[in-house]
Design a protein around this motif. Structure first.
Motif, mmCIF file in Angstrom:
data_model
loop_
_atom_site.group_PDB
_atom_site.id
_atom_site.type_symbol
_atom_site.label_atom_id
_atom_site.label_comp_id
_atom_site.label_asym_id
_atom_site.label_seq_id
_atom_site.Cartn_x
_atom_site.Cartn_y
_atom_site.Cartn_z
ATOM 1 N N UNK A 180 -9.117 -12.081 -1.852
ATOM 2 C CA UNK A 180 -8.431 -12.425 -3.093
ATOM 3 C C UNK A 180 -8.126 -11.177 -3.906
ATOM 4 N N UNK A 181 -9.071 -10.218 -3.890
ATOM 5 C CA UNK A 181 -8.883 -8.995 -4.650
ATOM 6 C C UNK A 181 -7.703 -8.185 -4.181
ATOM 7 N N UNK A 182 -7.486 -8.112 -2.854
ATOM 8 C CA UNK A 182 -6.353 -7.366 -2.322
ATOM 9 C C UNK A 182 -5.043 -7.991 -2.775
ATOM 10 N N UNK A 183 -4.960 -9.303 -2.761
ATOM 11 C CA UNK A 183 -3.731 -9.993 -3.173
ATOM 12 C C UNK A 183 -3.383 -9.699 -4.623
ATOM 13 N N UNK A 184 -4.408 -9.612 -5.461
ATOM 14 C CA UNK A 184 -4.176 -9.393 -6.884
ATOM 15 C C UNK A 184 -3.967 -7.917 -7.212
ATOM 16 N N UNK A 185 -4.512 -7.036 -6.369
ATOM 17 C CA UNK A 185 -4.590 -5.627 -6.739
ATOM 18 C C UNK A 185 -3.326 -4.836 -6.453
ATOM 19 N N UNK A 186 -2.659 -5.130 -5.344
ATOM 20 C CA UNK A 186 -1.580 -4.270 -4.878
ATOM 21 C C UNK A 186 -0.257 -5.020 -4.756
ATOM 22 N N UNK A 187 0.833 -4.314 -5.024
ATOM 23 C CA UNK A 187 2.169 -4.914 -4.865
ATOM 24 C C UNK A 187 3.139 -3.832 -4.408
ATOM 25 N N UNK A 188 4.115 -4.185 -3.541
ATOM 26 C CA UNK A 188 5.061 -3.202 -3.009
ATOM 27 C C UNK A 188 6.216 -2.943 -3.974
ATOM 28 N N UNK A 189 6.857 -1.796 -3.795
ATOM 29 C CA UNK A 189 8.060 -1.458 -4.560
ATOM 30 C C UNK A 189 9.255 -1.622 -3.627
ATOM 31 N N UNK A 190 9.959 -2.737 -3.754
ATOM 32 C CA UNK A 190 11.036 -3.076 -2.823
ATOM 33 C C UNK A 190 12.102 -1.984 -2.779
ATOM 34 N N UNK A 191 12.459 -1.445 -3.919
ATOM 35 C CA UNK A 191 13.510 -0.438 -3.962
ATOM 36 C C UNK A 191 13.178 0.826 -3.189
ATOM 37 N N UNK B 269 -1.558 -5.085 3.105
ATOM 38 C CA UNK B 269 -0.543 -4.150 2.620
ATOM 39 C C UNK B 269 0.613 -4.046 3.606
ATOM 40 N N UNK B 270 0.314 -4.038 4.896
ATOM 41 C CA UNK B 270 1.384 -4.026 5.889
ATOM 42 C C UNK B 270 2.274 -5.252 5.703
ATOM 43 N N UNK B 271 1.657 -6.406 5.512
ATOM 44 C CA UNK B 271 2.441 -7.628 5.280
ATOM 45 C C UNK B 271 3.291 -7.510 4.027
ATOM 46 N N UNK B 272 2.696 -6.997 2.950
ATOM 47 C CA UNK B 272 3.426 -6.847 1.693
ATOM 48 C C UNK B 272 4.641 -5.947 1.867
ATOM 49 N N UNK B 273 4.464 -4.833 2.578
ATOM 50 C CA UNK B 273 5.569 -3.898 2.778
ATOM 51 C C UNK B 273 6.684 -4.519 3.611
ATOM 52 N N UNK B 274 6.311 -5.271 4.630
ATOM 53 C CA UNK B 274 7.338 -5.908 5.471
ATOM 54 C C UNK B 274 8.022 -7.053 4.731
ATOM 55 N N UNK B 275 7.257 -7.774 3.913
ATOM 56 C CA UNK B 275 7.868 -8.825 3.099
ATOM 57 C C UNK B 275 8.843 -8.236 2.085
ATOM 58 N N UNK B 276 8.603 -6.972 1.695
ATOM 59 C CA UNK B 276 9.500 -6.291 0.753
ATOM 60 C C UNK B 276 10.682 -5.641 1.456
ATOM 61 N N UNK B 277 10.774 -5.818 2.766
ATOM 62 C CA UNK B 277 11.953 -5.353 3.484
ATOM 63 C C UNK B 277 11.775 -4.107 4.323
ATOM 64 N N UNK B 278 10.551 -3.578 4.428
ATOM 65 C CA UNK B 278 10.337 -2.399 5.265
ATOM 66 C C UNK B 278 10.702 -2.716 6.716
ATOM 67 N N UNK B 279 11.493 -1.840 7.340
ATOM 68 C CA UNK B 279 11.915 -2.062 8.727
ATOM 69 C C UNK B 279 10.759 -1.845 9.699
ATOM 70 N N UNK B 280 9.977 -0.815 9.423
ATOM 71 C CA UNK B 280 8.792 -0.491 10.221
ATOM 72 C C UNK B 280 7.690 -0.010 9.286
ATOM 73 N N UNK B 281 6.440 -0.256 9.678
ATOM 74 C CA UNK B 281 5.293 0.269 8.933
ATOM 75 C C UNK B 281 4.355 0.940 9.927
#
Length: 457
Positions: free
Chosen positions: A321-332, A355-367
């Motif tokens: 739960x802490x990870x979900x609340x703590x970090x967010x990606x910058x889509x731009x 975090x890998x999921x968050x980055x890919x959900x924000x549109x990252x092509x590869x992580x």
């Protein structure tokens, strides 16, 4: 931990010292202050601000104090274990704060109970007080030394009485501890960042196997045990310490940046578009990695400043739960790009996967994940909350398997040699590190304890 001797606002300064080291533990905090006649304690579960928001420093004057912030493990997050502990006898009172882990605490506890002692907590810190009492009716330098010689493990102790402050570090120097001055007052802290906050000057590190006795008569040093070489915990550089702290004459930010540089030399990703670090302890390494590869560093992940560290949450559910609340990606920053994500370590894999999921959900092509420390494959015996191999992702999976588990496109780790090159200034100056969680080479583990350890963990 933080301690001070010889200042009329000892409790207030200790509060600021603890606040600067809140990153070391968020489950409890406490301060014991003395005016020379008695010890007064205030402690509770929670953050430093919460514990002391109604505390009246003016009503608790004193010239000396010790304080502690607590990192609860999975099985001992109770109020009784919040430090410092205070013990009262007919011959005076003693307060104790401890950072570390006593490997032979269970056997000492068993012997104490068999000879009539009644312990009030599950913390291994309490055993020192009982050993001291058995060695002397009063808290003295001799009684402390005889008691410390019975302990095996990693420890930094602050021991406060009405007329003295004692400071002790284990013979291998696994835990960090530094001495400073604030005017005529002596200050002691787990990290030098606390000195910067209160305006104190750094004097030197407490030496392995050293006992300092601080009183109105000044300061006295005694080396009670010495083991070569020193083995300062490598995870202090990797994760725990603040980047503005200095350990073993090496700045933490500089060491982390060099770890990123060494990681880039070993596992470059020249065709990526951008490098980002997981806030906060990975940012320095990410900057070093980006510079070495000639790639742009960007803030691809933002941190909620009001959420504590997920690694030291006492349960897996709270960590998730802490990870979900703590970090967010910058889509731009990451959208449509190949991203190199630098993290300082992987223990259980919870944070990295999210975090890998968050980055890919924000549109990252590869992580592509790069870890600026070696694989953690072994439990820690010396105070870090990772006690069994079954919870360590690297102990049970190959790099390829970890890559799939955290849903990354690739993953690589820094070598032990690369880490040591980055953080050890000069091996001839007794600046070695403990990397047992990475190598399995435990610097403090007797043969019989080694057998018990492998049976248990």
């Amino acid at each position: 931990m933080f301690g001070i001797w010889g200042h009329k606002k000892a409790a207030e300064i200790t509060y600021y010292g603890l606040h600067s080291m809140q990153h070391r533990g968020q489950d409890g905090a406490g301060i014991v202050v003395t005016d020379g006649e008695q010890l007064n304690v205030h402690k509770d579960v929670g953050l430093v601000n919460d514990v002391f928001k109604r505390y009246d420093f003016a009503e608790n004057p004193g010239h000396a104090a010790i304080g502690h912030v607590r990192n609860a493990t999975q099985d001992d997050g109770v109020f009784n274990n919040v430090q410092p502990f205070v013990f009262h006898t007919l011959n005076g009172s003693t307060a104790i704060a401890h950072n570390g882990k006593i490997v032979n605490a269970d056997s000492i506890r068993r012997n104490l109970e068999e000879t009539g002692s009644i312990l009030q907590t599950t913390s291994d810190t309490e055993v020192l007080a009982h050993l001291m009492r058995k060695n002397s009716q009063k808290t003295t330098e001799e009684a402390i030394i005889e008691s410390l010689k019975q302990l095996v493990g990693a420890y930094a102790f602050l021991i406060l009485t009405e007329d003295k402050l004692y400071v002790a570090l284990d013979p291998r120097g696994i835990r960090p501890l530094s001495l400073g001055k604030l005017g005529d007052a002596y200050v002691v802290a787990s990290e030098t960042c606390a000195f910067n906050i209160i305006g104190a000057t750094f004097e030197r590190e407490v030496m392995p196997g050293e006992l300092l006795t601080i009183s109105n008569e000044g300061i006295k040093s005694t080396r009670f045990l010495l083991r070569e070489p020193r083995n300062l915990c490598a995870m202090e550089y990797v994760y725990f310490s603040r980047p503005d702290s200095d350990l073993n004459e090496v700045n933490v930010h500089t060491a982390r940046k060099r770890m990123g540089i060494e990681l880039a030399k070993e596992h470059p990703k020249f065709d990526a578009d951008v490098v980002t670090g997981v806030p906060d302890s990975s940012i320095s390494a990410a900057i070093g990695y980006a510079e070495q590869c000639g790639l742009p560093y960007e803030m691809g992940v933002l941190k909620n400043r009001y959420i504590g560290r997920t690694f030291i949450q006492p349960s897996q559910e709270l960590r998730e739960q802490g990870v979900k609340m703590k970090l967010s990606p910058v889509r731009g920053v990451v959208e449509g790009k190949s991203v190199v994500m630098i993290d300082d370590s992987i223990v259980r894999g919870t944070t990295s996967r999210r975090i890998v999921r968050l980055l890919k959900e924000a549109g990252a092509r590869e992580v592509h994940v790069r870890i600026s420390s070696p694989r953690i494959e072994n439990p820690c015996l010396y105070g870090i909350d990772m006690l069994t191999k079954k919870e360590l992702i690297a102990a049970n999976h190959t790099n390829e398997e970890i890559k799939d588990l955290i849903e990354a496109d690739s993953i690589e780790f820094l070598s032990v040699e690369g880490m040591e090159k980055a953080i050890i200034k000069d091996k001839t100056l007794n600046q070695g590190v403990c990397a047992a969680c990475m190598t399995g080479n435990y610097p403090v583990l007797e043969n019989d304890q080694r057998k018990e350890f492998y049976r248990k963990y």
